[in-house]
Design an enzyme around this catalytic site. Sequence first.
Site, PDB file in Angstrom:
ATOM      1  N   CYS A 102       0.824  -1.225   0.000  1.00 55.31           N
ATOM      2  CA  CYS A 102       0.000   0.000   0.000  1.00 55.31           C
ATOM      3  C   CYS A 102       0.854   1.269   0.000  1.00 55.31           C
ATOM      4  O   CYS A 102       0.343   2.355  -0.255  1.00 55.31           O
ATOM      5  CB  CYS A 102      -0.940   0.005   1.200  1.00 55.31           C
ATOM      6  SG  CYS A 102      -1.947  -1.464   1.285  1.00 55.31           S
ATOM      7  N   HIS A 109      -3.200   6.904   3.097  1.00 60.91           N
ATOM      8  CA  HIS A 109      -3.661   5.664   2.472  1.00 60.91           C
ATOM      9  C   HIS A 109      -5.067   5.361   2.996  1.00 60.91           C
ATOM     10  O   HIS A 109      -5.334   5.434   4.196  1.00 60.91           O
ATOM     11  CB  HIS A 109      -2.694   4.541   2.832  1.00 60.91           C
ATOM     12  CG  HIS A 109      -3.206   3.188   2.492  1.00 60.91           C
ATOM     13  ND1 HIS A 109      -3.768   2.900   1.270  1.00 60.91           N
ATOM     14  CD2 HIS A 109      -3.262   2.038   3.216  1.00 60.91           C
ATOM     15  CE1 HIS A 109      -4.141   1.635   1.259  1.00 60.91           C
ATOM     16  NE2 HIS A 109      -3.847   1.092   2.424  1.00 60.91           N
ATOM     17  N   ASN A 161     -10.154  -0.178  -0.047  1.00 63.29           N
ATOM     18  CA  ASN A 161      -8.700  -0.089   0.021  1.00 63.29           C
ATOM     19  C   ASN A 161      -8.119  -0.522  -1.326  1.00 63.29           C
ATOM     20  O   ASN A 161      -8.188  -1.700  -1.684  1.00 63.29           O
ATOM     21  CB  ASN A 161      -8.206  -1.001   1.151  1.00 63.29           C
ATOM     22  CG  ASN A 161      -6.705  -0.968   1.338  1.00 63.29           C
ATOM     23  OD1 ASN A 161      -5.971  -0.485   0.483  1.00 63.29           O
ATOM     24  ND2 ASN A 161      -6.247  -1.495   2.464  1.00 63.29           N
TER      25      ASN A 161
HETATM   26  N1  ACO Z   1     -18.780  -9.255   8.281  1.00 59.79           N
HETATM   27  C1  ACO Z   1     -19.290  -9.622   9.477  1.00 59.79           C
HETATM   28  N2  ACO Z   1     -18.539 -10.047  10.500  1.00 59.79           N
HETATM   29  C2  ACO Z   1     -17.227 -10.097  10.308  1.00 59.79           C
HETATM   30  C3  ACO Z   1     -16.614  -9.741   9.090  1.00 59.79           C
HETATM   31  C4  ACO Z   1     -17.461  -9.316   8.040  1.00 59.79           C
HETATM   32  N3  ACO Z   1     -17.003  -8.940   6.847  1.00 59.79           N
HETATM   33  N4  ACO Z   1     -15.282  -9.892   9.194  1.00 59.79           N
HETATM   34  C5  ACO Z   1     -15.049 -10.323  10.437  1.00 59.79           C
HETATM   35  N5  ACO Z   1     -16.212 -10.456  11.107  1.00 59.79           N
HETATM   36  C6  ACO Z   1     -16.425 -10.895  12.477  1.00 59.79           C
HETATM   37  C7  ACO Z   1     -15.269 -11.672  13.024  1.00 59.79           C
HETATM   38  O1  ACO Z   1     -15.348 -13.029  12.641  1.00 59.79           O
HETATM   39  C8  ACO Z   1     -15.465 -11.500  14.524  1.00 59.79           C
HETATM   40  O2  ACO Z   1     -16.451 -12.383  14.945  1.00 59.79           O
HETATM   41  P1  ACO Z   1     -16.337 -13.082  16.393  1.00 59.79           P
HETATM   42  O3  ACO Z   1     -16.347 -11.939  17.385  1.00 59.79           O
HETATM   43  O4  ACO Z   1     -17.538 -13.950  16.443  1.00 59.79           O
HETATM   44  O5  ACO Z   1     -15.018 -13.814  16.373  1.00 59.79           O
HETATM   45  C9  ACO Z   1     -16.047 -10.080  14.623  1.00 59.79           C
HETATM   46  O6  ACO Z   1     -16.536  -9.740  13.312  1.00 59.79           O
HETATM   47  C10 ACO Z   1     -15.043  -9.029  15.034  1.00 59.79           C
HETATM   48  O7  ACO Z   1     -13.885  -9.234  14.298  1.00 59.79           O
HETATM   49  P2  ACO Z   1     -12.626  -8.381  14.558  1.00 59.79           P
HETATM   50  O8  ACO Z   1     -11.491  -8.940  13.768  1.00 59.79           O
HETATM   51  O9  ACO Z   1     -12.449  -8.183  16.043  1.00 59.79           O
HETATM   52  O10 ACO Z   1     -13.061  -6.977  13.964  1.00 59.79           O
HETATM   53  P3  ACO Z   1     -12.264  -5.638  14.000  1.00 59.79           P
HETATM   54  O11 ACO Z   1     -13.051  -4.662  14.750  1.00 59.79           O
HETATM   55  O12 ACO Z   1     -10.820  -5.827  14.355  1.00 59.79           O
HETATM   56  O13 ACO Z   1     -12.310  -5.214  12.464  1.00 59.79           O
HETATM   57  C11 ACO Z   1     -10.942  -5.174  10.507  1.00 59.79           C
HETATM   58  C12 ACO Z   1     -11.689  -6.037  11.487  1.00 59.79           C
HETATM   59  C13 ACO Z   1     -11.943  -4.263   9.797  1.00 59.79           C
HETATM   60  C14 ACO Z   1     -10.271  -6.052   9.479  1.00 59.79           C
HETATM   61  C15 ACO Z   1      -9.906  -4.339  11.283  1.00 59.79           C
HETATM   62  O14 ACO Z   1      -9.103  -5.134  12.091  1.00 59.79           O
HETATM   63  C16 ACO Z   1      -9.043  -3.550  10.359  1.00 59.79           C
HETATM   64  O15 ACO Z   1      -9.490  -2.651   9.685  1.00 59.79           O
HETATM   65  N6  ACO Z   1      -7.770  -3.823  10.334  1.00 59.79           N
HETATM   66  C17 ACO Z   1      -6.872  -3.152   9.435  1.00 59.79           C
HETATM   67  C18 ACO Z   1      -6.651  -4.061   8.324  1.00 59.79           C
HETATM   68  C19 ACO Z   1      -6.578  -3.393   7.010  1.00 59.79           C
HETATM   69  O16 ACO Z   1      -7.038  -2.312   6.760  1.00 59.79           O
HETATM   70  N7  ACO Z   1      -5.941  -4.110   6.135  1.00 59.79           N
HETATM   71  C20 ACO Z   1      -5.781  -3.671   4.812  1.00 59.79           C
HETATM   72  C21 ACO Z   1      -4.415  -3.883   4.328  1.00 59.79           C
HETATM   73  S1  ACO Z   1      -3.262  -3.053   5.323  1.00 59.79           S
HETATM   74  C22 ACO Z   1      -3.355  -1.491   5.018  1.00 59.79           C
HETATM   75  O17 ACO Z   1      -3.893  -1.122   4.045  1.00 59.79           O
HETATM   76  C23 ACO Z   1      -2.748  -0.575   5.994  1.00 59.79           C
END
Ligand code: ACO
Length: 336
Positions: free
Chosen positions: A113, A263, A293
């Site tokens: 990214c 980003h 993203n």
């Molecule tokens: N829809 C519904 N539920 C979902 C989904 C979805 N798409 N994805 C995950 N869940 C569930 C999980 O299974 C979990 O369920 P559980 O509690 O029963 O285990 C629950 O939602 C919570 O999951 P978390 O992983 O705790 O959710 P979080 O609040 O951390 O959000 C996310 C997840 C959005 C991926 C977050 O961690 C994030 O944005 N991280 C940054 C990652 C990113 O942006 N990566 C891109 C590449 S890196 C970059 O560009 C910098």
Amino acid sequence: MTRPTILGTGSYLPKRILTNRDLEKMVDTSDEWITTRTGIKSRRIATKGEETSRIAAAAGKDALKMAGLTPDEIDLIIVGTMTPEMAMPSCACFVQQELGAVNAFALDVNAACSGFVYGLDTADKYLRCKPDMKALIIGTENLSARVNWKDRDTCVLFGDGAGACVLATSDNNDSGILASRLFSDGRLSDLLMLDSAPSMNPDLNFQTKNNNKTEIGSEQGPYIRMKGKDVFKFAVRAMSGAVSELLATVDMTVADIDLLIPHQANIRILKGLADRLNIPFEKIFINLNKYGNTSAASVPIALDEANREGRLKKGDLLVLCAMGGGFTWGTTIIRW
Ligand code: ACO
């Protein structure tokens, strides 16, 4: 002092739109979950004819038009991407061919990214050594081809697109790139990965740090895998730290920033960034709601939109920052 300056910006977004409602029919998710956790409402999906280099060339053409230059006036093409059509030739060479930029040399930069910010910094350094050069810097991705559409953790996050800018040395003493800095930390590589099975030698017995288990890409599928929470926390810390440190090197503070283009990964990352930097949220440019993203393409697409919407006035202080797999991160300070 003459500095490398952005003469033009451009972008290309694939025509097909995939909304959160569409995703509800594909995986166990909801518009409400995606919106509250990420801020994303829709993303673009590349279809036939919208391959990584094709959309890159379209964005490049747009930027050249704004800059008032023809492709043969470009000396250097740098393409930031982690989703090229092929390992060889590079995406940048395909772009060169498509544009007819016969006088350029062309190279890809893979910094996930951070690819565009890495490319911009590299071009900046070239131009400072050879001020008569003109460079085209592009960020382009076809992430929809590398997303596991059965994995709701990742498939809701990403989209396709390309953005570009033309960089040339300007005689205007005030405008141009004031400072930039790049960082990497390969120790964090296993937090965010995109498998590339075909070129991995199984004899290397590649192991991940966490489970000590052999994980060859072909068994996992060539998909993006990530530890979302770790990425989230690091992204906020890395981008805010890089921006404040670089501002200090040019005797400026966050209060001097007119527009911050980060980003576009996740609205909560951007809120965390705003809090940590103590910058008003209105000064952060956001379009991730429309495109998700788009990795290396996200900063230049946002830059082009901000430019065309008139969000950038002459003399404004613009800061770009990005963070991605590797880990890689970096920031650029520009006087518009
Ligand atoms: N829809 C519904 N539920 C979902 C989904 C979805 N798409 N994805 C995950 N869940 C569930 C999980 O299974 C979990 O369920 P559980 O509690 O029963 O285990 C629950 O939602 C919570 O999951 P978390 O992983 O705790 O959710 P979080 O609040 O951390 O959000 C996310 C997840 C959005 C991926 C977050 O961690 C994030 O944005 N991280 C940054 C990652 C990113 O942006 N990566 C891109 C590449 S890196 C970059 O560009 C910098």
